[in-house]
Enzyme design. Structure first.
Site, PDB file in Angstrom:
ATOM      1  N   ASN A 208      66.512  16.043  48.779  1.00 15.59           N
ATOM      2  CA  ASN A 208      66.709  16.638  47.567  1.00 15.59           C
ATOM      3  C   ASN A 208      65.180  17.551  47.739  1.00 15.59           C
ATOM      4  O   ASN A 208      64.021  17.326  48.437  1.00 15.59           O
ATOM      5  CB  ASN A 208      67.413  16.973  46.370  1.00 15.59           C
ATOM      6  CG  ASN A 208      66.606  15.864  45.587  1.00 15.59           C
ATOM      7  OD1 ASN A 208      65.123  15.716  45.317  1.00 15.59           O
ATOM      8  ND2 ASN A 208      67.031  15.318  45.141  1.00 15.59           N
ATOM      9  N   PHE A 323      66.826  12.614  33.010  1.00 19.45           N
ATOM     10  CA  PHE A 323      66.487  14.655  33.522  1.00 19.45           C
ATOM     11  C   PHE A 323      67.903  15.054  34.259  1.00 19.45           C
ATOM     12  O   PHE A 323      68.684  14.200  34.741  1.00 19.45           O
ATOM     13  CB  PHE A 323      65.365  14.707  34.618  1.00 19.45           C
ATOM     14  CG  PHE A 323      64.055  15.053  34.073  1.00 19.45           C
ATOM     15  CD1 PHE A 323      63.916  16.486  33.512  1.00 19.45           C
ATOM     16  CD2 PHE A 323      63.142  14.314  33.176  1.00 19.45           C
ATOM     17  CE1 PHE A 323      62.237  16.750  32.854  1.00 19.45           C
ATOM     18  CE2 PHE A 323      62.775  14.292  32.880  1.00 19.45           C
ATOM     19  CZ  PHE A 323      61.430  15.061  32.673  1.00 19.45           C
TER      20      PHE A 323
END
Length: 399
Positions: A208, A323
């Protein structure tokens, strides 16, 4: 930070001993007094004269110095410093420390000291990877010994891999963190950062857009408050911070193994952007375009590192922070994620392309806890890290 501090520096035997000369110079530049101890093996690589000239004091190298020992000099040496540093820490020295041996001045000082000890390991990659060294390392960490490095790279022996002693400025930063009088002194905090790379074949992978900047900033901020930080990082764009223990990984499964090996910890911050899936059977050879159509890739789900640690029944960190990078319904998805994973806090952020947050220098987060959601204004990632580090300190320390 180091002005007026005193370091007892034990120089082990290895080619990396030459770096200790620069380390002494760097410490002296910062106002730190250095008392050097040179092992017999260390003297094969650097001379007592060069060490003494840089430190500006006598070099200690003999246990049975009658003048000093009349006043139990080895005990005084071991306790008069603010920190004991071993650089390079050879496999032999680490084994002596783990076994509690005391057959020379260096090992006697290490056994007699009542101060914190920081080691900078340096050895051949095979020696570093040997089970005996890894057992000794685990013992030392369990005893509270701090570590910096080793780094990965080319070695004097011609091999490549982990075993290179950390650079002098890295050791200086680790010394500064060890001597910091911050609220997290004595606390061990685990931080994950960066992306993971899940191989498709030897030249392609799934990943990513994470740069690792936020996780790196968090690790640095925690170290600045005095924490001992283990930093588990995927292949990030930004370099890891100084003064922390760095563990490099590639895949999600490697990251989970590294996280489990780093526990126990007082707190854990999972800032890494771990790939949710991997190719079930990565090809051992490059997949070729053969004109017969697209290749078929079967996917498997990666381990959920945040959930695994959050739901531990034994050895769970006292505070687990995750997160949530979202592109829509940020607060709703993040709140559900906190409940589903079982972590204590979630930092939610909108990573839609128009925000510029993913891979950028700023972040805008919402801290979600059992008490509700707290919006933080958009700010630099370093400031987000400092604010989070202080909140962690407030949560896990007793006033």
């Amino acid at each position: 930070m180091l002005q007026g501090k005193r370091v007892l520096l034990i120089i082990g035997g290895g080619i990396a001993a030459f770096k200790s000369l620069d380390l002494i110079r760097r410490l002296k530049e910062r106002g730190c007094a250095v008392t050097p101890v040179l092992t017999k093996a260390g003297a094969e690589f650097v001379t007592p004269l060069s060490v003494s000239a840089l430190a500006g004091v006598k070099v200690h190298d003999a246990l049975f110095d009658l003048t000093s020992e009349a006043e139990m000099g080895h005990i005084e040496l071991s306790r008069s410093a603010d920190l004991v540093v071993v650089a390079p820490a050879t496999a032999d020295l680490m084994a002596k420390m783990a076994g509690g041996l005391a057959n020379d001045l260096a090992s006697t000082l290490l056994l007699a000291t009542d101060k914190r000890v920081l080691i900078a390991p340096a050895m051949n990659v095979r020696m570093w990877d040997h089970p005996a060294t890894q057992r000794n390392l685990a013992t030392l960490r369990g005893d509270g010994v701090l570590t910096v490095g080793p780094n990965e790279g080319d070695m004097a022996c011609g091999e490549y891999g982990p075993g290179r002693m950390a650079e002098p400025l890295e050791i200086v930063a680790a010394i500064g963190a060890a001597l910091a009088a911050g609220p997290l002194k004595g606390k061990h905090i685990l931080v994950t950062s960066g992306p993971t790379h899940e191989p498709i074949d030897p030249v392609r992978y799934i990943a990513n857009r994470s740069s690792g900047a936020q996780g790196t900033a968090i690790a640095a901020a925690l170290a600045a408050l005095g924490a001992e930080v283990t930093f588990v990082t995927g292949p990030a764009d930004v370099p890891p911070p100084q003064g922390v223990r760095v563990v490099r990984v590639q895949t999600a499964r490697e990251m989970l193994e590294a996280v489990q090996a780093a526990l126990p910890a007082d707190a854990a911050v999972f800032a890494a952007a771990v790939a949710d899936w991997r190719v079930a059977s990565a090809s051992a050879s490059k997949i070729k375009k053969d004109g017969k159509g697209l290749p078929t890739l079967e996917f498997a789900e990666n381990p959920d590192i945040l959930a695994t640690v959050s739901q531990m029944t034994d050895g769970r960190p006292g505070l687990v922070v995750g997160f949530a990078a979202e592109t829509d319904d940020v607060i709703g998805h993040a709140t559900a994620k906190r409940a589903r994973k079982g972590c204590d806090w979630i930092l939610a952020n909108d990573v839609s392309p128009e925000t510029g947050i993913m891979g950028g220098t700023e972040n805008a987060v919402t801290l979600i806890t059992a008490e509700g959601a707290e919006d933080w204004p958009r700010m630099g990632k370093d400031e987000v890290a400092r604010r989070l580090a202080q909140r962690i300190a407030d949560a896990i320390t007793v006033g």
